[in-house]
Motif scaffolding. Structure first.
Motif, PDB file in Angstrom:
ATOM      1  N   ALA A  24       0.851  -1.189   0.000  1.00  0.00           N
ATOM      2  CA  ALA A  24       0.000   0.000   0.000  1.00  0.00           C
ATOM      3  C   ALA A  24       0.883   1.234   0.000  1.00  0.00           C
ATOM      4  CB  ALA A  24      -0.910   0.007   1.221  1.00  0.00           C
ATOM      5  N   ALA A  25       0.380   2.273  -0.628  1.00  0.00           N
ATOM      6  CA  ALA A  25       1.078   3.552  -0.652  1.00  0.00           C
ATOM      7  C   ALA A  25       0.792   4.300   0.643  1.00  0.00           C
ATOM      8  CB  ALA A  25       0.587   4.381  -1.844  1.00  0.00           C
ATOM      9  N   ALA A  26       1.597   5.288   0.897  1.00  0.00           N
ATOM     10  CA  ALA A  26       1.302   6.219   1.985  1.00  0.00           C
ATOM     11  C   ALA A  26       0.081   7.028   1.548  1.00  0.00           C
ATOM     12  CB  ALA A  26       2.502   7.127   2.204  1.00  0.00           C
ATOM     13  N   ASP A  27      -0.383   7.904   2.374  1.00  0.00           N
ATOM     14  CA  ASP A  27      -1.540   8.741   2.053  1.00  0.00           C
ATOM     15  C   ASP A  27      -1.094   9.834   1.091  1.00  0.00           C
ATOM     16  OD1 ASP A  27      -3.931  10.072   2.010  1.00  0.00           O
ATOM     17  OD2 ASP A  27      -3.988  10.493   4.152  1.00  0.00           O
ATOM     18  N   VAL A  28      -1.070   9.518  -0.229  1.00  0.00           N
ATOM     19  CA  VAL A  28      -0.509  10.432  -1.226  1.00  0.00           C
ATOM     20  C   VAL A  28      -1.565  11.144  -2.058  1.00  0.00           C
ATOM     21  CG1 VAL A  28       1.651   9.148  -1.414  1.00  0.00           C
ATOM     22  CG2 VAL A  28      -0.232   8.599  -2.951  1.00  0.00           C
ATOM     23  N   LEU A  29      -2.799  10.701  -2.001  1.00  0.00           N
ATOM     24  CA  LEU A  29      -3.845  11.287  -2.833  1.00  0.00           C
ATOM     25  C   LEU A  29      -4.593  12.385  -2.093  1.00  0.00           C
ATOM     26  CD1 LEU A  29      -5.215   8.002  -4.425  1.00  0.00           C
ATOM     27  CD2 LEU A  29      -3.634   9.666  -5.431  1.00  0.00           C
ATOM     28  N   ALA A  30      -5.290  13.210  -2.852  1.00  0.00           N
ATOM     29  CA  ALA A  30      -6.060  14.309  -2.264  1.00  0.00           C
ATOM     30  C   ALA A  30      -7.053  13.775  -1.237  1.00  0.00           C
ATOM     31  CB  ALA A  30      -6.798  15.068  -3.366  1.00  0.00           C
ATOM     32  N   SER A  31      -7.191  14.487  -0.148  1.00  0.00           N
ATOM     33  CA  SER A  31      -8.059  14.023   0.937  1.00  0.00           C
ATOM     34  C   SER A  31      -9.533  14.002   0.539  1.00  0.00           C
ATOM     35  CB  SER A  31      -7.868  14.883   2.182  1.00  0.00           C
ATOM     36  OG  SER A  31      -8.189  16.226   1.901  1.00  0.00           O
ATOM     37  N   ASP A  32      -9.898  14.773  -0.485  1.00  0.00           N
ATOM     38  CA  ASP A  32     -11.305  14.793  -0.915  1.00  0.00           C
ATOM     39  C   ASP A  32     -11.605  13.734  -1.981  1.00  0.00           C
ATOM     40  OD1 ASP A  32      -9.834  16.039  -2.911  1.00  0.00           O
ATOM     41  OD2 ASP A  32     -11.343  17.588  -3.294  1.00  0.00           O
ATOM     42  N   LEU A  33     -10.610  12.953  -2.371  1.00  0.00           N
ATOM     43  CA  LEU A  33     -10.820  11.891  -3.353  1.00  0.00           C
ATOM     44  C   LEU A  33     -11.653  10.777  -2.731  1.00  0.00           C
ATOM     45  CD1 LEU A  33      -9.955  10.866  -6.238  1.00  0.00           C
ATOM     46  CD2 LEU A  33      -8.235   9.542  -5.023  1.00  0.00           C
ATOM     47  N   GLU A  34     -12.669  10.330  -3.421  1.00  0.00           N
ATOM     48  CA  GLU A  34     -13.547   9.264  -2.934  1.00  0.00           C
ATOM     49  C   GLU A  34     -12.789   7.946  -2.879  1.00  0.00           C
ATOM     50  OE1 GLU A  34     -17.115   7.685  -1.600  1.00  0.00           O
ATOM     51  OE2 GLU A  34     -16.872   9.752  -2.241  1.00  0.00           O
ATOM     52  N   VAL A  35     -12.723   7.345  -1.693  1.00  0.00           N
ATOM     53  CA  VAL A  35     -12.049   6.062  -1.498  1.00  0.00           C
ATOM     54  C   VAL A  35     -12.995   5.106  -0.790  1.00  0.00           C
ATOM     55  CG1 VAL A  35      -9.702   7.008  -1.463  1.00  0.00           C
ATOM     56  CG2 VAL A  35     -10.988   6.819   0.671  1.00  0.00           C
ATOM     57  N   LEU A  36     -12.690   3.819  -0.938  1.00  0.00           N
ATOM     58  CA  LEU A  36     -13.496   2.769  -0.324  1.00  0.00           C
ATOM     59  C   LEU A  36     -12.605   1.855   0.495  1.00  0.00           C
ATOM     60  CD1 LEU A  36     -15.478   1.760  -3.533  1.00  0.00           C
ATOM     61  CD2 LEU A  36     -16.309   3.226  -1.700  1.00  0.00           C
ATOM     62  N   GLY A  37     -13.103   1.406   1.640  1.00  0.00           N
ATOM     63  CA  GLY A  37     -12.403   0.394   2.417  1.00  0.00           C
ATOM     64  C   GLY A  37     -12.459  -0.934   1.682  1.00  0.00           C
ATOM     65  N   LEU A  38     -11.579  -1.849   2.028  1.00  0.00           N
ATOM     66  CA  LEU A  38     -11.517  -3.131   1.321  1.00  0.00           C
ATOM     67  C   LEU A  38     -12.818  -3.931   1.400  1.00  0.00           C
ATOM     68  CD1 LEU A  38      -7.844  -4.292   1.911  1.00  0.00           C
ATOM     69  CD2 LEU A  38      -8.784  -2.692   0.236  1.00  0.00           C
ATOM     70  N   PRO A  39     -13.538  -3.937   2.529  1.00  0.00           N
ATOM     71  CA  PRO A  39     -14.833  -4.638   2.540  1.00  0.00           C
ATOM     72  C   PRO A  39     -15.835  -4.030   1.549  1.00  0.00           C
ATOM     73  CG  PRO A  39     -14.071  -4.306   4.782  1.00  0.00           C
ATOM     74  CD  PRO A  39     -13.152  -3.515   3.887  1.00  0.00           C
ATOM     75  N   GLU A  40     -15.800  -2.687   1.414  1.00  0.00           N
ATOM     76  CA  GLU A  40     -16.687  -2.030   0.447  1.00  0.00           C
ATOM     77  C   GLU A  40     -16.299  -2.383  -0.990  1.00  0.00           C
ATOM     78  OE1 GLU A  40     -17.809   2.269   1.961  1.00  0.00           O
ATOM     79  OE2 GLU A  40     -15.709   1.776   2.418  1.00  0.00           O
ATOM     80  N   VAL A  41     -14.998  -2.440  -1.245  1.00  0.00           N
ATOM     81  CA  VAL A  41     -14.518  -2.824  -2.577  1.00  0.00           C
ATOM     82  C   VAL A  41     -15.006  -4.238  -2.892  1.00  0.00           C
ATOM     83  CG1 VAL A  41     -12.463  -3.319  -3.969  1.00  0.00           C
ATOM     84  CG2 VAL A  41     -12.504  -1.310  -2.483  1.00  0.00           C
ATOM     85  N   ALA A  42     -14.867  -5.136  -1.934  1.00  0.00           N
ATOM     86  CA  ALA A  42     -15.308  -6.523  -2.123  1.00  0.00           C
ATOM     87  C   ALA A  42     -16.804  -6.576  -2.431  1.00  0.00           C
ATOM     88  CB  ALA A  42     -14.981  -7.351  -0.882  1.00  0.00           C
TER      89      ALA A  42
END
Length: 139
Positions: A24-42
């Motif tokens: 995994a990368a460090a927290d390198v993306l914009a904080s307002d970028l929509e991300v999903l936890g791994l259970p949500e991705v699954a």
């Protein structure tokens, strides 16, 4: 195989890491970028979370760690799977020595000649152009 004090295996083949380690990368993306936890991705992909872990280990998908939690950019997902062309683009960039942090930054950096970001171009079915640019970055 056991680990020795200096971080080498007893056979001298280098540092031993757990097979299950998820890159995994460090927290390198914009904080307002929509991300999903791994259970949500699954859930979105209709897969068990262990399969998402495998996609991350195999480099078919990328994650970053935010506040200690692994997350995947929502933009990496399409209907029922990973955006077409993303795994191949990741492979091209990894083969050229780019780190996960660098790949994530590149995928979300505006490129006026595309136009937009490489991930937007991949989502817009312009994968060939994105891969061409990724290959050219190695020269």
């Amino acid at each position: 195989m056991t680990r020795l004090a200096e971080g080498r295996s007893q056979f001298g083949y280098g540092i031993v890491t757990p097979v299950s380690a998820i890159p995994a990368a460090a927290d390198v993306l914009a904080s307002d970028l929509e991300v999903l936890g791994l259970p949500e991705v699954a859930d979105r992909m209709g897969l068990p979370v262990t399969r998402v872990h495998q996609l991350l280990r195999d480099g078919q998908l990328l994650a970053e760690r935010r506040d200690g939690v692994l997350v995947v950019p929502e933009a990496f997902l399409a209907a029922g799977g990973v955006v077409k062309g993303l795994p191949g683009t990741i492979t091209v960039l990894r083969d050229q020595g780019f780190s996960t942090d660098e790949i994530l930054r590149w995928l979300f950096t505006e490129d006026d000649s595309l136009p937009g970001t490489p991930i937007e171009a991949l989502r817009g079915d312009r994968g060939r152009e994105v891969k061409r640019r990724a290959q050219a970055m190695g020269f």
